[in-house]
Design a protein around this motif. Structure first.
Motif, PDB file in Angstrom:
ATOM      1  N   ASN A  63       0.823  -1.201   0.000  1.00  0.00           N
ATOM      2  CA  ASN A  63       0.000   0.000   0.000  1.00  0.00           C
ATOM      3  C   ASN A  63       0.862   1.258   0.000  1.00  0.00           C
ATOM      4  OD1 ASN A  63      -2.522   1.069  -0.101  1.00  0.00           O
ATOM      5  ND2 ASN A  63      -2.901   0.975   2.084  1.00  0.00           N
ATOM      6  N   LYS A  64       2.029   1.179  -0.645  1.00  0.00           N
ATOM      7  CA  LYS A  64       2.969   2.300  -0.652  1.00  0.00           C
ATOM      8  C   LYS A  64       2.472   3.421  -1.564  1.00  0.00           C
ATOM      9  CE  LYS A  64       6.693   0.347   1.506  1.00  0.00           C
ATOM     10  NZ  LYS A  64       6.178  -0.852   2.025  1.00  0.00           N
ATOM     11  N   ASP A  98       0.320   5.456 -12.806  1.00  0.00           N
ATOM     12  CA  ASP A  98       0.242   4.119 -12.224  1.00  0.00           C
ATOM     13  C   ASP A  98       1.559   3.833 -11.501  1.00  0.00           C
ATOM     14  OD1 ASP A  98      -0.792   1.587 -11.610  1.00  0.00           O
ATOM     15  OD2 ASP A  98       0.159   0.693 -13.360  1.00  0.00           O
ATOM     16  N   HIS A  99       1.451   3.145 -10.383  1.00  0.00           N
ATOM     17  CA  HIS A  99       2.663   2.810  -9.633  1.00  0.00           C
ATOM     18  C   HIS A  99       2.541   1.436  -9.002  1.00  0.00           C
ATOM     19  CE1 HIS A  99       0.228   4.069  -6.176  1.00  0.00           C
ATOM     20  NE2 HIS A  99       1.161   3.602  -5.373  1.00  0.00           N
ATOM     21  N   ASP A 100       3.675   0.874  -8.633  1.00  0.00           N
ATOM     22  CA  ASP A 100       3.747  -0.401  -7.947  1.00  0.00           C
ATOM     23  C   ASP A 100       3.413  -0.143  -6.474  1.00  0.00           C
ATOM     24  OD1 ASP A 100       4.860  -2.548  -6.328  1.00  0.00           O
ATOM     25  OD2 ASP A 100       5.857  -3.226  -8.161  1.00  0.00           O
ATOM     26  N   HIS A 101       2.359  -0.761  -5.982  1.00  0.00           N
ATOM     27  CA  HIS A 101       1.916  -0.514  -4.613  1.00  0.00           C
ATOM     28  C   HIS A 101       2.803  -1.190  -3.579  1.00  0.00           C
ATOM     29  CE1 HIS A 101      -1.989   1.507  -5.417  1.00  0.00           C
ATOM     30  NE2 HIS A 101      -1.704   1.044  -6.626  1.00  0.00           N
ATOM     31  N   TYR A 102       3.722  -2.021  -4.044  1.00  0.00           N
ATOM     32  CA  TYR A 102       4.671  -2.670  -3.131  1.00  0.00           C
ATOM     33  C   TYR A 102       5.931  -1.812  -2.950  1.00  0.00           C
ATOM     34  CZ  TYR A 102       7.764  -6.209  -1.156  1.00  0.00           C
ATOM     35  OH  TYR A 102       8.647  -6.889  -0.362  1.00  0.00           O
ATOM     36  N   GLY A 104       6.262   1.481  -4.489  1.00  0.00           N
ATOM     37  CA  GLY A 104       5.958   2.900  -4.636  1.00  0.00           C
ATOM     38  C   GLY A 104       6.481   3.460  -5.944  1.00  0.00           C
ATOM     39  N   TYR A 119      -4.509  -4.417 -11.125  1.00  0.00           N
ATOM     40  CA  TYR A 119      -4.195  -4.377  -9.704  1.00  0.00           C
ATOM     41  C   TYR A 119      -3.842  -5.768  -9.187  1.00  0.00           C
ATOM     42  CZ  TYR A 119      -8.871  -6.305  -9.169  1.00  0.00           C
ATOM     43  OH  TYR A 119      -9.973  -7.109  -9.256  1.00  0.00           O
TER      44      TYR A 119
END
Length: 174
Positions: A63-64, A98-102, A104, A119
């Motif tokens: 959730n970064k 868009d970004h990697d939520h792991y 950031g 997602y």
């Protein structure tokens, strides 16, 4: 029926599983084995605990917030194509970062709809060999004891391709 004779009573007596995180193996767990009474009930109990574990991992580690470098901002401002679907943007079309939520890390410019559909799945996928042919009956019967709403994708009246409850999806490998 009066003509039906019970020849055998099948009971589940053991199970084994391995929790695998496909994004970062450090969140995976070793194989868990169980042999004993009420194996189906214990298995469902374990799956509910694993689902809670996965939910916490997602909430804590996946959730970064986005981290944008100057180059990322420049790339976003000059983007002409959605990096997900590779379709050229229309004039004044809304785009998102868009970004990697792991990690950031910025991944690219995207259509809002593409970004929404792209997602990490937030459910626990449990794969079985022979779920369709046999195992699903034991699991669904036992799942009722946990008072969970069950969704089923049937193949016919007696065989189920998959079933789910809340954030757990039971699927056949075949």
């Amino acid at each position: 029926h009066k003509t039906t004779e019970v020849l055998a009573n099948h009971n589940v007596c053991n199970y084994a599983y391995k929790l695998v995180c496909t994004i970062d193996d450090k969140f995976s767990k070793p194989v868990k084995l169980y042999r004993g009474k009420n194996a189906t009930y214990k298995f469902i109990e374990d799956m509910l605990l694993e689902e809670a574990y996965c939910t916490e991992i997602i909430k804590t580690h996946f959730n970064k917030p986005i981290v944008m470098t100057e180059q990322d901002e420049l790339d976003f401002a000059n983007a002409k194509y959605c990096y997900i679907c590779n379709v050229k943007y229309k004039v004044k079309e809304e785009t998102v970062r868009d970004h990697d939520h792991y990690t950031g890390k910025y991944k690219g410019s995207a259509h809002k709809t593409c970004n929404t559909k792209f997602y990490y799945e937030k459910s626990l996928n449990v794969f079985f060999h022979n779920l369709t042919g046999y195992d699903s009956h034991f699991l669904i019967q036992e799942m009722r004891k946990f008072h969970k709403k069950i969704g089923v994708i049937p193949n016919n009246k007696e065989k189920f391709l998959s079933f789910n409850t809340d954030k757990i999806k039971f699927k056949d490998l075949c």
